[in-house]
Write an enzyme that holds these catalytic residues in place. Structure first.
Site, PDB file in Angstrom:
ATOM      1  CG  LEU A 197     -22.491 -20.657 -30.714  1.00  0.00           C
ATOM      2  CD1 LEU A 197     -23.322 -19.419 -30.997  1.00  0.00           C
ATOM      3  CD2 LEU A 197     -21.442 -20.856 -31.793  1.00  0.00           C
ATOM      4  CD  GLN A 223     -22.538 -24.660 -19.862  1.00  0.00           C
ATOM      5  OE1 GLN A 223     -22.837 -25.292 -20.873  1.00  0.00           O
ATOM      6  NE2 GLN A 223     -23.364 -24.499 -18.833  1.00  0.00           N
ATOM      7  N   GLY A 224     -22.168 -20.844 -19.699  1.00  0.00           N
ATOM      8  CA  GLY A 224     -22.055 -19.883 -18.608  1.00  0.00           C
ATOM      9  C   GLY A 224     -22.900 -20.310 -17.438  1.00  0.00           C
ATOM     10  N   GLY A 225     -22.890 -19.491 -16.384  1.00  0.00           N
ATOM     11  CA  GLY A 225     -23.685 -19.796 -15.208  1.00  0.00           C
ATOM     12  C   GLY A 225     -25.168 -19.823 -15.511  1.00  0.00           C
ATOM     13  CG  PHE A 226     -26.371 -17.885 -19.106  1.00  0.00           C
ATOM     14  CD1 PHE A 226     -26.706 -18.640 -20.207  1.00  0.00           C
ATOM     15  CD2 PHE A 226     -25.185 -17.174 -19.124  1.00  0.00           C
ATOM     16  CE1 PHE A 226     -25.874 -18.690 -21.316  1.00  0.00           C
ATOM     17  CE2 PHE A 226     -24.351 -17.214 -20.223  1.00  0.00           C
ATOM     18  CZ  PHE A 226     -24.693 -17.987 -21.325  1.00  0.00           C
ATOM     19  N   GLY A 227     -26.492 -21.006 -18.328  1.00  0.00           N
ATOM     20  CA  GLY A 227     -26.824 -22.139 -19.176  1.00  0.00           C
ATOM     21  C   GLY A 227     -25.883 -22.190 -20.372  1.00  0.00           C
ATOM     22  CE  LYS A 269     -27.221 -15.149 -22.839  1.00  0.00           C
ATOM     23  NZ  LYS A 269     -27.046 -13.915 -22.018  1.00  0.00           N
ATOM     24  CG  ASP A 303     -19.876  -8.569 -16.786  1.00  0.00           C
ATOM     25  OD1 ASP A 303     -18.738  -8.356 -16.297  1.00  0.00           O
ATOM     26  OD2 ASP A 303     -20.291  -9.707 -17.047  1.00  0.00           O
TER      27      ASP A 303
END
Length: 373
Positions: A61, A63-67, A83, A180
């Protein structure tokens, strides 16, 4: 398989209520020992892997800095969003810990619901309710998709975000500053009802604490209040500022960052302020929702948005006042003062843009870019 039956049974150290208090987090490693997940259901890794077809790219779904985030379907048919923390992301580990600590204690119709977690070996995952309509930015800034967001749906989204924020600030067991709020962190359910998500940067306030200071500023430029972006000071009024930017984006259908080539170098806030002073504020309303039948209502919302983004925090309303304004419990609004950041912001890292949620630190300021996750 139900959520209850999906809990970890093979490693007693992770079934926390069955573990002696002094060893309660024995199954966690490193800094994760600090995470308090006593009341959070724990899922079996194999069940989650099966639910996501072993983290197949077709189920990814975002992608981010966390994974990465994947869609999954449990054996009982329940759809979930998983997540999955990147093993190499220090920032992601910190956000994981924070998100578990914060959101596991929250329950509100306008907050995304955390169903459980999976912590097995080096695998660390959070399992959320699945939101079929993705995030607000997916519709709001797309010239074709935005047609589904008529005025009533947009107002419902504005109201829902305000109620969820009020719950965080005043009505939950904890006092929480999200830090945020932005369109990509507003998820939409099957009826396009909003749910605030991503509490990795949220901050819990204790006792009578009203304001805090940090050397590590986290969030997204364009939605940060001036006192937070410049001085590291944050409070409820920081979220109010972010909400005001969100509100103006929802009404106008334009990103705060969409004015890069504007001849006056104005931000959305500056453009709205210019139109307000020229008594042309009706021009800000997205043509997709403009109608003589709702123009009075939309202009009231713009007025509220401008009050929320005023430069001085003390001049901004609380979320309790915002909710009352939206519900017409408060009829007469004060005139807004000049917003912060009326000129287009020059980001500290320059004009280059990074992948969503990737962060840079310059003079202890951590930023994420303006694109949705």
């Amino acid at each position: 398989m139900s959520m209850q039956s999906a809990r970890m049974e093979s490693q007693p150290s992770l079934v926390l209520r069955e573990t002696p208090p002094e060893n309660r987090n024995a199954g966690l490693s490193g800094d994760l020992n600090q995470v308090k997940i006593q009341d959070l259901p724990v899922f079996n890794f194999e069940n989650i892997a099966t639910a996501t077809n072993y983290f197949n790219l077709a189920n990814k779904l975002g992608q981010g800095g966390f994974g990465s985030v994947y869609k999954g379907v449990l054996q009982d048919g329940q759809e979930v969003a998983v997540k999955r923390l990147s093993r190499t992301s220090r920032q992601g580990t910190e956000e994981f810990m924070n998100e578990v600590t914060v959101i596991s204690k929250l329950q509100h119709r306008n907050l995304v619901r955390l169903l459980g977690c999976c912590i097995e070996g080096e695998e660390k995952m959070l399992i959320f309710e699945y939101m079929p309509n993705k995030s607000l930015d997916f519709y709001l800034f797309d010239p074709v998709k935005k047609v589904v967001l008529d005025w009533q749906k947009r107002f419902n989204i504005i109201e829902g975000i305000s109620r969820g924020s009020l719950y965080l600030h005043r009505d939950s067991r904890l006092r929480i500053i999200h830090r945020d709020l932005k369109p990509s962190n507003i998820l939409l359910d099957g009826e396009l009802n909003p749910k605030i998500s991503d509490f990795g940067m949220a901050k819990i306030f204790g006792g009578s604490e009203d304001e805090a200071n940090t050397r590590r500023v986290v969030g997204t430029y364009g939605y940060m209040s001036p006192e937070y972006a410049m001085e590291g000071l944050f409070s409820e009024k920081s979220d109010v500022f972010s909400f005001g930017v969100l509100l103006l984006e929802i009404i106008s259908g334009r990103k705060n960052s969409s004015f890069r080539n504007h001849e006056l170098s104005l931000s959305l806030l500056g453009y709205a302020w210019k139109l307000w002073n020229e008594e042309e504020i009706v021009s800000l309303v997205d043509p997709e929702i403009f109608s003589p039948d709702n123009v009075y209502h939309t202009l009231r919302c713009i007025h509220i948005g401008l009050l929320c983004v005023q430069e001085l925090a003390k001049e901004r309303p609380t979320m309790a006042t915002v909710v009352s304004m939206l519900n017409s419990e408060i009829v007469n609004f004060p005139p807004p003062q000049q917003p912060a950041f009326i000129q287009r912001q020059i980001e500290l890292r320059g004009e280059s843009s990074q992948q969503s949620h990737n962060s840079n630190s310059i003079n202890n300021v951590t930023v994420t870019n303006l694109q949705g996750r």
